[in-house]
Write a protein that holds these residues in place. Structure first.
Motif, PDB file in Angstrom:
ATOM      1  N   LYS A 160      -1.840  -1.887  -7.181  1.00  0.00           N
ATOM      2  CA  LYS A 160      -3.219  -2.246  -6.820  1.00  0.00           C
ATOM      3  C   LYS A 160      -3.776  -1.333  -5.740  1.00  0.00           C
ATOM      4  O   LYS A 160      -4.990  -1.081  -5.692  1.00  0.00           O
ATOM      5  CB  LYS A 160      -3.272  -3.707  -6.381  1.00  0.00           C
ATOM      6  N   ILE A 161      -2.883  -0.833  -4.883  1.00  0.00           N
ATOM      7  CA  ILE A 161      -3.334   0.122  -3.869  1.00  0.00           C
ATOM      8  C   ILE A 161      -3.810   1.406  -4.542  1.00  0.00           C
ATOM      9  O   ILE A 161      -4.880   1.945  -4.230  1.00  0.00           O
ATOM     10  CB  ILE A 161      -2.203   0.443  -2.873  1.00  0.00           C
ATOM     11  N   ILE A 162      -3.022   1.917  -5.477  1.00  0.00           N
ATOM     12  CA  ILE A 162      -3.359   3.153  -6.183  1.00  0.00           C
ATOM     13  C   ILE A 162      -4.662   2.994  -6.967  1.00  0.00           C
ATOM     14  O   ILE A 162      -5.475   3.919  -7.061  1.00  0.00           O
ATOM     15  CB  ILE A 162      -2.212   3.556  -7.134  1.00  0.00           C
ATOM     16  N   GLU A 163      -4.870   1.789  -7.517  1.00  0.00           N
ATOM     17  CA  GLU A 163      -6.050   1.543  -8.359  1.00  0.00           C
ATOM     18  C   GLU A 163      -7.276   1.128  -7.556  1.00  0.00           C
ATOM     19  O   GLU A 163      -8.371   1.002  -8.118  1.00  0.00           O
ATOM     20  CB  GLU A 163      -5.719   0.461  -9.384  1.00  0.00           C
ATOM     21  N   ALA A 164      -7.134   0.912  -6.253  1.00  0.00           N
ATOM     22  CA  ALA A 164      -8.252   0.417  -5.439  1.00  0.00           C
ATOM     23  C   ALA A 164      -9.377   1.452  -5.330  1.00  0.00           C
ATOM     24  O   ALA A 164      -9.150   2.666  -5.428  1.00  0.00           O
ATOM     25  CB  ALA A 164      -7.743   0.052  -4.043  1.00  0.00           C
ATOM     26  N   ASP A 165     -10.595   0.977  -5.107  1.00  0.00           N
ATOM     27  CA  ASP A 165     -11.749   1.862  -4.901  1.00  0.00           C
ATOM     28  C   ASP A 165     -11.620   2.580  -3.554  1.00  0.00           C
ATOM     29  O   ASP A 165     -11.007   2.064  -2.613  1.00  0.00           O
ATOM     30  CB  ASP A 165     -13.054   1.057  -4.911  1.00  0.00           C
TER      31      ASP A 165
ATOM     32  N   ALA B  91       2.634  -0.815   4.874  1.00  0.00           N
ATOM     33  CA  ALA B  91       2.749  -2.259   5.083  1.00  0.00           C
ATOM     34  C   ALA B  91       1.378  -2.912   5.178  1.00  0.00           C
ATOM     35  O   ALA B  91       1.147  -4.005   4.628  1.00  0.00           O
ATOM     36  CB  ALA B  91       3.558  -2.526   6.348  1.00  0.00           C
ATOM     37  N   LYS B  92       0.453  -2.255   5.867  1.00  0.00           N
ATOM     38  CA  LYS B  92      -0.906  -2.785   6.019  1.00  0.00           C
ATOM     39  C   LYS B  92      -1.605  -2.865   4.665  1.00  0.00           C
ATOM     40  O   LYS B  92      -2.260  -3.872   4.334  1.00  0.00           O
ATOM     41  CB  LYS B  92      -1.697  -1.890   6.969  1.00  0.00           C
ATOM     42  N   LEU B  93      -1.450  -1.816   3.885  1.00  0.00           N
ATOM     43  CA  LEU B  93      -2.082  -1.795   2.564  1.00  0.00           C
ATOM     44  C   LEU B  93      -1.475  -2.845   1.635  1.00  0.00           C
ATOM     45  O   LEU B  93      -2.188  -3.487   0.851  1.00  0.00           O
ATOM     46  CB  LEU B  93      -1.934  -0.403   1.944  1.00  0.00           C
ATOM     47  N   LEU B  94      -0.165  -3.018   1.712  1.00  0.00           N
ATOM     48  CA  LEU B  94       0.499  -4.020   0.864  1.00  0.00           C
ATOM     49  C   LEU B  94       0.048  -5.434   1.225  1.00  0.00           C
ATOM     50  O   LEU B  94      -0.104  -6.288   0.341  1.00  0.00           O
ATOM     51  CB  LEU B  94       2.021  -3.898   0.982  1.00  0.00           C
ATOM     52  N   ARG B  95      -0.160  -5.695   2.502  1.00  0.00           N
ATOM     53  CA  ARG B  95      -0.661  -7.016   2.911  1.00  0.00           C
ATOM     54  C   ARG B  95      -2.049  -7.265   2.341  1.00  0.00           C
ATOM     55  O   ARG B  95      -2.385  -8.382   1.961  1.00  0.00           O
ATOM     56  CB  ARG B  95      -0.684  -7.123   4.436  1.00  0.00           C
TER      57      ARG B  95
END
Length: 341
Positions: free
Chosen positions: A316-321, A305-309
């Motif tokens: 986008k979470i998977i692709e994040a640096d 939930a924190k990451l989705l916010r």
């Protein structure tokens, strides 16, 4: 240009009439060079008017006015079907079940009116079709989307019966027919489809371009008698076009352009299938991506939930640096996410 012409058919007709008048005047004045130019423009405009059917990039050799008028005659409809809706179900073994509703207004695809439905996950095409039509014909949707003039179901006797049952339970009066996948034939319920007048006439006065036989409580209408046993989606409808051009009513038959009707049905059915499959594919991809994050050990609901916010989506979470993830959830969980992707 095409969009303008589609919305201004009266202007085209007036323009054509004007050219005819000028052409006549040119002949009277023996201005043959001017006559030739006007004649070519007129022919080009008439051909364009005849071919404009579905959209700026979708040219099909069809007269939509003729197709709709002949469709109304074939089905014994009181009025030309201004709003035709096509339905199809798409799923993978009962998972991510979706349905499409495509709309053709005055014979042209009306994509702003398309709708899609998420359906209860079950491997039951007839049950799914019932659910979709029951929802579509609910009072709220009738008020918001309007009332259809004809429903075209992609499926066989079971799906047709399910759609008719849903309509009747809603207390709505609207003709419903379906297209059987194997032979690409129209299925018309003798009572439930609410359309039998002209079909009975054809049965009593056989035609060369239409074949009808009865299968229990169903009329099976074949608009391409010379084409049988389709091996792929829409094969018979497509293959019948050139053949039907050569077929002519026998002496005493009224003119009925089955070629144009076939094209119209083919377009609606293909479009409903395409729209359903595209929605199903999108949901399937979304589900796979979602599972990718949920299946990472050590990443619980609160972390997700924190990451989705922060990032807005699982993709986008998977692709994040790594640095971005570390700043949000620490190095340990950032490592888990990066190593699993």
């Amino acid at each position: 240009m095409i969009s303008y012409i589609k919305g201004n058919r009266k202007a085209i007709m007036l323009w054509s009439w004007s050219v005819e008048r000028v052409k006549t005047a040119s002949l009277e004045l023996h201005d043959f060079e001017r006559f030739a130019g006007l004649r070519n423009k007129l022919r080009a405009m008439q051909e364009l008017q005849r071919r404009v059917m579905f959209g700026d990039k979708e040219f099909l050799d069809i007269s939509k006015d003729k197709a709709l008028a002949d469709l109304a005659k074939l089905l014994g409809l009181k009025n030309i079907p201004v709003r035709i809706e096509g339905y199809d179900i798409s799923h993978m073994s009962g998972r991510q079940v979706v349905a499409s509703m495509v709309v053709f207004t005055n014979g042209a695809s009306d994509r702003a009116e398309y709708r899609k439905f998420k359906v209860s996950d079950k491997n039951d095409d007839t049950g799914n079709m019932y659910e979709v039509i029951f929802r579509r014909l609910g009072e709220r949707n009738i008020k918001s989307w309007g009332r259809p003039d004809l429903l075209l179901i992609d499926g066989g006797k079971g799906q047709l019966a399910a759609a008719i049952k849903a309509r009747d339970e809603r207390g709505i009066t609207v003709p419903i027919i379906s297209i059987a996948k194997r032979e690409e034939e129209l299925l018309v319920h003798k009572i439930g489809s609410q359309i039998t007048a002209f079909i009975k006439q054809i049965q009593s006065q056989p035609r060369a371009d239409i074949a009808i036989h009865e299968d229990g409580d169903i009329y099976v209408v074949n608009l391409h008698p010379s084409q049988r046993n389709a091996g792929s989606h829409s094969k018979n409808l497509r293959a019948s076009i050139e053949q039907n051009r050569k077929e002519r009513p026998v002496t005493g038959e009224s003119s009925l352009a089955t070629t144009d009707i076939v094209k119209l049905f083919q377009r609606i059915r293909d479009e409903s299938h395409r729209f359903a499959v595209s929605y199903h594919t999108a949901l399937k991809r979304q589900h796979q991506t979602k599972n990718q994050l949920e299946e990472i050990p050590g990443i619980g609901p609160k972390t997700r939930a924190k990451l989705l916010r922060k990032f807005g989506s699982v993709k986008k979470i998977i692709e994040a640096d790594y640095a971005e993830l570390q700043a949000e959830v620490g190095s340990k969980k950032a490592n888990l996410i990066k190593h699993s992707s």
